[in-house]
Motif scaffolding. Structure first.
Motif, PDB file in Angstrom:
ATOM      1  N   HIS A   1      37.529  34.676  48.046  1.00 28.51           N
ATOM      2  CA  HIS A   1      37.135  34.172  49.333  1.00 28.51           C
ATOM      3  C   HIS A   1      35.666  34.333  49.448  1.00 28.51           C
TER       4      HIS A   1
ATOM      5  N   LYS B   1      40.296  41.850  44.956  1.00 29.08           N
ATOM      6  CA  LYS B   1      40.484  40.672  44.220  1.00 29.08           C
ATOM      7  C   LYS B   1      40.583  39.689  45.011  1.00 29.08           C
ATOM      8  N   THR B   2      41.269  39.699  46.036  1.00 24.59           N
ATOM      9  CA  THR B   2      41.531  38.256  46.782  1.00 24.59           C
ATOM     10  C   THR B   2      40.334  38.284  47.661  1.00 24.59           C
TER      11      THR B   2
ATOM     12  N   GLY C   1      48.351  43.249  47.016  1.00 24.81           N
ATOM     13  CA  GLY C   1      48.780  42.137  45.941  1.00 24.81           C
ATOM     14  C   GLY C   1      49.613  42.541  44.790  1.00 24.81           C
TER      15      GLY C   1
ATOM     16  N   GLN D   1      40.974  40.881  53.953  1.00 20.34           N
ATOM     17  CA  GLN D   1      41.308  41.551  52.678  1.00 20.34           C
ATOM     18  C   GLN D   1      40.650  42.806  52.242  1.00 20.34           C
TER      19      GLN D   1
ATOM     20  N   GLU E   1      38.803  35.877  56.129  1.00 17.95           N
ATOM     21  CA  GLU E   1      39.746  36.240  55.110  1.00 17.95           C
ATOM     22  C   GLU E   1      39.295  37.319  54.266  1.00 17.95           C
TER      23      GLU E   1
ATOM     24  N   ASN F   1      42.303  45.023  49.465  1.00 16.36           N
ATOM     25  CA  ASN F   1      42.706  43.877  48.256  1.00 16.36           C
ATOM     26  C   ASN F   1      41.408  43.065  47.921  1.00 16.36           C
TER      27      ASN F   1
END
Length: 532
Positions: free
Chosen positions: A47, A42-43, A209, A35, A31, A40
């Motif tokens: 992880h 931040k996401t 996001g 991301q 992940e 992305n």
């Protein structure tokens, strides 16, 4: 007391161990990379932090978490301890995307250098870049490290020779999301900007996001800006829209839109009631490459494009609006302005002679720095000068507009204590000289009546050179207009309107005039009397 502290420490360790036991390493690792590919950060960071919690001594996991922090729009300084941990176990044989890999890639030294540089730790950053150069044999990456070392050296010099400014945030306009590219009209009472705040048109979420961009407008009432509103349903859609520049009279807005993966420039007119649906600029400006930003005054557009025939990366080009309303073929501003690196965010002051732009060239102190150049008598441009610290920082300083008097600058930046992401700020340039310009505000009326001439065009020409300065269209409903001129010149003002005769007038702005505003009653407006 000691027993209580020991108990809390044991409970904290137990909790971390419990949380670590719940982590699916393979899933989290996959992940993170997914991301990161989407941008992305931040996401991805969420992880990566889980992986780092699971194996704090894993240099690869520390590198991934540090990478996420560095490329995010928040807490970049938190990348430093993670990357310092990562460089303890760097391997030139690093296997990317392998969950079994425990060492960090050699790029950990490069990113550590960039994080230290961003945090103004220039001497330590130089050491990290030099270490990276010693283990990286790729010529392109070597040049990247050298450029960053130049940034650090420039930063050291600029911090020792800073200028006097004060900065304040436009708090009532900012949100917890990215707010950027503030632009103003000539009277400095209308401000337009782009935001990714919640409630965007269509309420759609992009791959990173966050909501799609919309354009907002605010008006100055007294000393305060009104609550921002979406500018118009004709402009904002369920996709990305971003403002780039506004004509001094506030009647023509230029916009950036992505069309099939290619960025192009559009424009919209205010018809006294609402903004028109944006239309793309002609093929003289838009191309199959990306046109990302523009600035406009009088009859001239300066814009950025990454077309192949440029000098390097994104360059600044110029196009003039012809008497027919069409645009002339774009011309590159040349090597005095454009470098082998990217140039972005040009802003032409309403005086038509002062150009401010951002560049990643070797004279920057990091990322994009703001530079200023002046148009000479022969039409050439002076050697651009770095605006210095603290106008420029170690981050990207771009999309910066000056007030007509040159004493305030509106811009966006990521700063500690902000609301989140990029925020809007105003910089008071206390130590810079006032711009020598005159702002003419007037109202056009038919003589001896309150009738407003329709479809009127005001033409301004410099007398000595007979050069067209610009054509201006007053508001169709109110007859109001705004014209900004440079000092030390004589100008001929003329009008074109159906069923009206106009006596041309010469307006002289003294050489020693500093910034001032000229406003006259209807019967003495700067254009003279319009007679039927």
């Amino acid at each position: 007391m000691k027993k209580a502290i020991l108990l809390i420490a044991i409970l904290a360790i137990s909790f971390q161990y419990s949380e670590a036991q719940k982590i699916n390493k393979k899933k989290e690792f996959g992940e993170v990379h997914r991301q990161l590919t989407l941008g992305n950060y931040k996401t991805a960071l969420m992880h990566a932090n889980r992986l780092n919690l699971l194996e704090p001594s894993n240099a690869n996991f520390s590198y991934l978490a540090g990478l996420c922090y560095y490329y995010s729009d928040f807490d970049k300084h938190k990348a430093i301890p993670l990357l310092k941990n990562a460089v303890k176990a760097v391997s030139t044989e690093h296997v990317e995307n392998s969950i079994k890999e425990k060492s960090a890639p050699k790029e950990a030294w490069l990113i550590l250098g960039k994080a230290l540089h961003f945090d103004y730790q220039f001497a330590e950053a130089i050491k990290a870049f030099e270490k990276y150069k010693s283990i990286c044999k790729d010529e392109k990456k070597q040049k990247e490290a050298d450029l960053n070392i130049s940034y650090c050296n420039n930063g050291i010099k600029m911090l020792a020779d800073s200028i006097e400014i004060s900065i304040y945030s436009l708090d009532n306009l900012n949100s917890e999301y990215n707010d950027h590219t503030p632009i103003i009209n000539g009277n400095e009472d209308m401000l337009i900007f782009t935001s990714r705040r919640k409630g965007s048109t269509g309420n759609l979420i992009d791959n990173d996001g966050v909501c799609f961009e919309d354009i907002y407008v605010s008006y100055k009432e007294g000393k305060n800006w009104t609550e921002p509103k979406k500018i118009s349903k004709n402009i904002n859609t369920d996709q990305h829209e971003a403002n780039v520049c506004l004509s001094p009279d506030g009647m023509e807005l230029f916009i950036y839109k992505d069309v099939g993966g290619v960025g192009n420039l559009f424009h919209s007119y205010f018809d006294s009631i609402d903004w028109t649906v944006p239309k793309p600029l002609s093929s003289a400006i838009n191309s199959t490459s990306n046109e990302t930003h523009a600035t406009f005054t009088s009859n001239t557009l300066y814009f950025t494009s990454d077309r192949k025939e440029g000098i390097g990366g994104k360059d600044i080009y110029i196009s003039k609006r012809l008497p027919t309303g069409e645009w002339s073929l774009a011309e590159n501003l040349g090597e005095i302005i454009n470098s082998q690196c990217d140039e972005e965010g040009p802003f032409i002051h309403p005086d038509g002679h002062t150009l401010i732009f951002s560049s990643k060239c070797e004279k920057s102190m990091g990322g994009y720095d703001l530079f200023i150049t002046e148009k000479q008598q022969d039409g050439s441009w002076s050697e651009p000068k770095n605006l210095g610290y603290p106008i420029n920082t170690t981050g990207d300083d771009v999309f910066y507009v000056l007030s007509p008097d040159g004493k305030r600058a509106y811009y966006s930046s990521i700063q500690k204590g902000g609301k989140g992401g990029r925020d809007l700020f105003v910089m008071n340039l206390l130590s810079l000289p006032e711009r020598s310009t005159v702002v003419i505000n007037g109202v056009v009326r038919v003589a001896q009546s309150n009738e407003i001439p329709k479809d009127i065009t005001i033409t301004v020409t410099e007398v000595e050179s007979n050069q067209l300065i610009g054509k201006y269209r007053p508001n169709r409903n109110t007859g109001k207009y705004t014209i900004i001129l440079r000092n030390g010149k004589k100008y001929k003002l003329a009008c074109e309107a159906d069923n009206c005769a106009f006596k041309e007038e010469i307006l002289e702005v003294p050489e020693d005039a500093t910034y001032y505003e000229l406003s006259k009653p209807i019967y003495l407006d700067p254009l003279g009397i319009i007679e039927k």
